[in-house]
Design an enzyme around this catalytic site. Structure first.
Site, PDB file in Angstrom:
ATOM      1  N   ASP A 101      82.494  68.370  19.826  1.00 28.06           N
ATOM      2  CA  ASP A 101      81.533  67.685  18.955  1.00 28.06           C
ATOM      3  C   ASP A 101      82.110  66.556  18.110  1.00 28.06           C
ATOM      4  O   ASP A 101      81.372  65.860  17.416  1.00 28.06           O
ATOM      5  CB  ASP A 101      80.841  68.713  18.047  1.00 28.06           C
ATOM      6  CG  ASP A 101      81.840  69.652  17.377  1.00 28.06           C
ATOM      7  OD1 ASP A 101      82.838  69.166  16.829  1.00 28.06           O
ATOM      8  OD2 ASP A 101      81.610  70.885  17.421  1.00 28.06           O
ATOM      9  N   HIS A 112      88.705  70.244  25.624  1.00 26.14           N
ATOM     10  CA  HIS A 112      87.524  70.193  26.496  1.00 26.14           C
ATOM     11  C   HIS A 112      86.791  68.864  26.419  1.00 26.14           C
ATOM     12  O   HIS A 112      85.646  68.770  26.820  1.00 26.14           O
ATOM     13  CB  HIS A 112      86.575  71.353  26.162  1.00 26.14           C
ATOM     14  CG  HIS A 112      87.177  72.704  26.395  1.00 26.14           C
ATOM     15  ND1 HIS A 112      86.903  73.803  25.636  1.00 26.14           N
ATOM     16  CD2 HIS A 112      88.084  73.126  27.319  1.00 26.14           C
ATOM     17  CE1 HIS A 112      87.604  74.845  26.080  1.00 26.14           C
ATOM     18  NE2 HIS A 112      88.326  74.456  27.090  1.00 26.14           N
ATOM     19  N   CYS A 143      80.528  55.354  32.391  1.00 23.01           N
ATOM     20  CA  CYS A 143      80.087  55.140  33.765  1.00 23.01           C
ATOM     21  C   CYS A 143      81.242  55.539  34.679  1.00 23.01           C
ATOM     22  O   CYS A 143      82.385  55.152  34.460  1.00 23.01           O
ATOM     23  CB  CYS A 143      79.739  53.679  33.981  1.00 23.01           C
ATOM     24  SG  CYS A 143      79.478  53.272  35.724  1.00 23.01           S
ATOM     25  N   CYS A 195      82.098  51.765  36.727  1.00 20.43           N
ATOM     26  CA  CYS A 195      82.704  50.597  36.061  1.00 20.43           C
ATOM     27  C   CYS A 195      83.358  50.970  34.733  1.00 20.43           C
ATOM     28  O   CYS A 195      83.944  50.122  34.070  1.00 20.43           O
ATOM     29  CB  CYS A 195      81.668  49.501  35.845  1.00 20.43           C
ATOM     30  SG  CYS A 195      80.508  49.826  34.499  1.00 20.43           S
ATOM     31  N   ASN A 224      88.898  84.587  12.025  1.00 19.64           N
ATOM     32  CA  ASN A 224      87.773  84.611  12.966  1.00 19.64           C
ATOM     33  C   ASN A 224      86.884  85.795  12.597  1.00 19.64           C
ATOM     34  O   ASN A 224      87.372  86.842  12.193  1.00 19.64           O
ATOM     35  CB  ASN A 224      88.307  84.772  14.407  1.00 19.64           C
ATOM     36  CG  ASN A 224      87.239  84.509  15.443  1.00 19.64           C
ATOM     37  OD1 ASN A 224      86.509  83.521  15.355  1.00 19.64           O
ATOM     38  ND2 ASN A 224      87.100  85.395  16.412  1.00 19.64           N
TER      39      ASN A 224
HETATM   40 ZN   LIG Z   1      78.761  51.052  35.329  1.00 20.56          ZN
END
Ligand SMILES: [Zn+2]
Length: 242
Positions: free
Chosen positions: A105, A120, A128, A131, A217
């Site tokens: 996040d 992660h 993209c 490109c 925790n």
């Molecule tokens: Zn692209």
């Protein structure tokens, strides 16, 4: 509890190279639902369909539907909480070596942490695949209202910079995390149940290299017996006391 906090404070005072390791628990306190367990995101969205790389390659509409209805609204509205901010305070005191996170996040960076290793990936970065053009979450959310799956202006496919089920963790992040774990003097777990491998190896690496291990925790973890201190409270509750 009071004694544990005092002991924890003493360890923090004596540490110069702290590695912070965070999981879903710290994000939960910013309003981001956890993934696993009852009521978790994966109980609503089967990750083998909505967040699996093989399905994504064939038809990314599942993932983007999940992104539009679940991930974007929760992450868009999330703000760093007191635990994220306390980590930044410790960094300003020169105590933080690295922040390793399982979360996608970007809240550590938003709070002001510098050396963040994201095991992660980060869902705020969308690229993209053809490109490499970058898009923001907002741009993609707007696109998703008209276009599913969303495409780049070049016609290429888009993907968030996150690790999907069936994908391996980014090698460079994993290497950095292991090196950090070898070189720290305190490995501090905040809001992770340490069950997801290979990330769950890191506390062992730290401990083997003579680091202290503190686990904060809500639930027990498989490493509680080798930890110097275990506090079963939320990260913000404990960190607000130091
Ligand atoms: Zn692209």
């Amino acid at each position: 509890m009071k004694d544990l906090i005092a002991e924890f404070k003493k360890i923090i005072d004596n540490s110069k190279k702290i590695v912070i390791f965070t999981g879903a628990g710290i994000s939960y306190e910013s309003g981001i639902p956890t993934y696993r367990g009852t009521g978790g995101v994966w109980s609503k969205y089967d990750p083998e369909i909505y967040a699996n790389i093989n399905v994504f390659i064939q038809d990314s509409s599942y993932y983007w539907n999940y992104f539009k209805d679940e991930r974007y609204p929760t992450i868009k509205n999330a703000k760093p909480n007191i635990a994220h901010k306390k980590i930044v305070e410790l960094e300003k005191k020169g105590k933080i070596y690295r922040v390793i996170t399982q979360n996608i996040d970007g809240l550590h960076q938003q709070a002001g942490s510098s050396h963040v290793i994201e095991l992660h990936g980060n869902t705020r970065q969308i690229n993209c695949l053809k490109c490499k053009k970058q898009y923001s979450m907002d741009e993609i959310f707007e696109k998703l209202k008209k276009e599913l799956p969303p495409l780049c202006s070049c016609g290429g496919r888009l993907k968030t910079n996150t690790v999907l089920f069936g994908e391996s963790l980014p090698i460079s992040a994993l290497d950095e995390a292991e090196t950090a774990s070898k070189n720290c003097d305190l490995f501090l777990v905040l809001g992770s149940s340490l069950v997801v491998y290979p990330a769950a190896n890191l506390p062992i690496i730290a401990k083997k290299n003579k680091s202290k291990l503190v686990i904060i925790n809500i639930d027990p973890t498989p490493f509680d017996d080798i930890a110097d201190i275990v506090i079963n409270k939320s990260a913000s509750e404990v960190l607000s006391k130091i």
